[in-house]
Design a protein around this motif. Structure first.
Motif, PDB file in Angstrom:
ATOM      1  N   MET A   1      -0.458   7.069  10.089  1.00 31.37           N
ATOM      2  CA  MET A   1      -0.647   5.742  10.608  1.00 31.37           C
ATOM      3  C   MET A   1      -1.840   5.071   9.929  1.00 31.37           C
ATOM      4  O   MET A   1      -1.767   3.904   9.565  1.00 31.37           O
ATOM      5  N   ILE A   2      -2.930   5.794   9.764  1.00 31.63           N
ATOM      6  CA  ILE A   2      -4.128   5.221   9.147  1.00 31.63           C
ATOM      7  C   ILE A   2      -3.845   4.814   7.711  1.00 31.63           C
ATOM      8  O   ILE A   2      -4.234   3.729   7.282  1.00 31.63           O
ATOM      9  N   ALA A   3      -3.142   5.641   6.972  1.00 32.42           N
ATOM     10  CA  ALA A   3      -2.820   5.304   5.585  1.00 32.42           C
ATOM     11  C   ALA A   3      -1.983   4.034   5.525  1.00 32.42           C
ATOM     12  O   ALA A   3      -2.177   3.194   4.640  1.00 32.42           O
ATOM     13  N   THR A   4      -1.079   3.867   6.449  1.00 30.79           N
ATOM     14  CA  THR A   4      -0.263   2.654   6.489  1.00 30.79           C
ATOM     15  C   THR A   4      -1.126   1.442   6.795  1.00 30.79           C
ATOM     16  O   THR A   4      -0.955   0.380   6.184  1.00 30.79           O
ATOM     17  N   LEU A   5      -2.070   1.578   7.699  1.00 33.84           N
ATOM     18  CA  LEU A   5      -2.969   0.472   8.027  1.00 33.84           C
ATOM     19  C   LEU A   5      -3.843   0.107   6.833  1.00 33.84           C
ATOM     20  O   LEU A   5      -4.098  -1.065   6.576  1.00 33.84           O
ATOM     21  N   VAL A   6      -4.274   1.113   6.076  1.00 39.53           N
ATOM     22  CA  VAL A   6      -5.032   0.854   4.849  1.00 39.53           C
ATOM     23  C   VAL A   6      -4.157   0.080   3.873  1.00 39.53           C
ATOM     24  O   VAL A   6      -4.592  -0.902   3.279  1.00 39.53           O
ATOM     25  N   ASP A   8      -1.843  -1.880   4.512  1.00 43.37           N
ATOM     26  CA  ASP A   8      -1.670  -3.242   5.028  1.00 43.37           C
ATOM     27  C   ASP A   8      -2.911  -4.102   4.798  1.00 43.37           C
ATOM     28  O   ASP A   8      -2.911  -5.284   5.116  1.00 43.37           O
ATOM     29  N   GLY A   9      -3.978  -3.485   4.280  1.00 44.65           N
ATOM     30  CA  GLY A   9      -5.189  -4.233   3.946  1.00 44.65           C
ATOM     31  C   GLY A   9      -6.229  -4.307   5.044  1.00 44.65           C
ATOM     32  O   GLY A   9      -7.193  -5.061   4.925  1.00 44.65           O
ATOM     33  N   LEU A  10      -6.075  -3.531   6.116  1.00 42.95           N
ATOM     34  CA  LEU A  10      -7.059  -3.560   7.189  1.00 42.95           C
ATOM     35  C   LEU A  10      -8.347  -2.868   6.780  1.00 42.95           C
ATOM     36  O   LEU A  10      -8.323  -1.885   6.029  1.00 42.95           O
ATOM     37  N   THR A  11      -9.456  -3.371   7.268  1.00 46.10           N
ATOM     38  CA  THR A  11     -10.760  -2.752   7.029  1.00 46.10           C
ATOM     39  C   THR A  11     -10.904  -1.522   7.919  1.00 46.10           C
ATOM     40  O   THR A  11     -10.165  -1.355   8.899  1.00 46.10           O
ATOM     41  N   ASN A  12     -11.888  -0.677   7.601  1.00 48.49           N
ATOM     42  CA  ASN A  12     -12.156   0.488   8.450  1.00 48.49           C
ATOM     43  C   ASN A  12     -12.447   0.058   9.879  1.00 48.49           C
ATOM     44  O   ASN A  12     -12.014   0.706  10.829  1.00 48.49           O
ATOM     45  N   SER A  13     -13.176  -1.036  10.025  1.00 51.17           N
ATOM     46  CA  SER A  13     -13.519  -1.524  11.355  1.00 51.17           C
ATOM     47  C   SER A  13     -12.270  -1.913  12.150  1.00 51.17           C
ATOM     48  O   SER A  13     -12.129  -1.570  13.321  1.00 51.17           O
ATOM     49  N   ARG A  14     -11.354  -2.617  11.505  1.00 53.36           N
ATOM     50  CA  ARG A  14     -10.106  -3.034  12.180  1.00 53.36           C
ATOM     51  C   ARG A  14      -9.230  -1.831  12.504  1.00 53.36           C
ATOM     52  O   ARG A  14      -8.621  -1.770  13.570  1.00 53.36           O
ATOM     53  N   ILE A  15      -9.175  -0.874  11.582  1.00 52.43           N
ATOM     54  CA  ILE A  15      -8.402   0.343  11.830  1.00 52.43           C
ATOM     55  C   ILE A  15      -8.998   1.096  13.013  1.00 52.43           C
ATOM     56  O   ILE A  15      -8.287   1.529  13.911  1.00 52.43           O
ATOM     57  N   ALA A  16     -10.314   1.229  13.001  1.00 53.18           N
ATOM     58  CA  ALA A  16     -11.002   1.948  14.084  1.00 53.18           C
ATOM     59  C   ALA A  16     -10.717   1.308  15.436  1.00 53.18           C
ATOM     60  O   ALA A  16     -10.447   2.014  16.414  1.00 53.18           O
ATOM     61  N   THR A  25     -15.934   7.252  11.983  1.00 50.87           N
ATOM     62  CA  THR A  25     -14.928   8.309  12.097  1.00 50.87           C
ATOM     63  C   THR A  25     -13.763   8.051  11.159  1.00 50.87           C
ATOM     64  O   THR A  25     -13.271   8.969  10.499  1.00 50.87           O
ATOM     65  N   VAL A  26     -13.329   6.799  11.065  1.00 49.48           N
ATOM     66  CA  VAL A  26     -12.219   6.466  10.172  1.00 49.48           C
ATOM     67  C   VAL A  26     -12.594   6.778   8.733  1.00 49.48           C
ATOM     68  O   VAL A  26     -11.791   7.292   7.961  1.00 49.48           O
ATOM     69  N   ASN A  27     -13.828   6.510   8.344  1.00 50.52           N
ATOM     70  CA  ASN A  27     -14.264   6.730   6.971  1.00 50.52           C
ATOM     71  C   ASN A  27     -14.639   8.188   6.697  1.00 50.52           C
ATOM     72  O   ASN A  27     -14.709   8.600   5.557  1.00 50.52           O
ATOM     73  N   SER A  28     -14.871   8.958   7.708  1.00 56.10           N
ATOM     74  CA  SER A  28     -15.341  10.335   7.528  1.00 56.10           C
ATOM     75  C   SER A  28     -14.233  11.250   7.033  1.00 56.10           C
ATOM     76  O   SER A  28     -13.086  10.858   6.860  1.00 56.10           O
TER      77      SER A  28
END
Length: 59
Positions: A1-6, A8-16, A25-28
């Protein structure tokens, strides 16, 4: 799911926010860094390209 959100162009903050985690945590290693190693990519753009390719190839 996270890879798909990336991809889609979402930032780490938006994904988090979307997965109820901190942007740290998303970036770790728990998320993006672990994916980078698993998929042998070095950047978000490479990750996005890999995800798009896999989705395109999916039956």
């Amino acid at each position: 799911m996270i890879a798909t959100l990336v991809s889609d162009g979402l930032t780490n903050s938006r994904i988090a926010t979307g997965i109820n985690r901190s942007s740290h945590t998303v970036n770790s290693h728990l998320h993006l860094r672990k994916m980078f190693g698993t998929l042998s990519v070095r950047s978000r753009s490479e990750l996005a390209g890999t995800v798009r390719q896999k989705l395109w190839e999916a039956p």
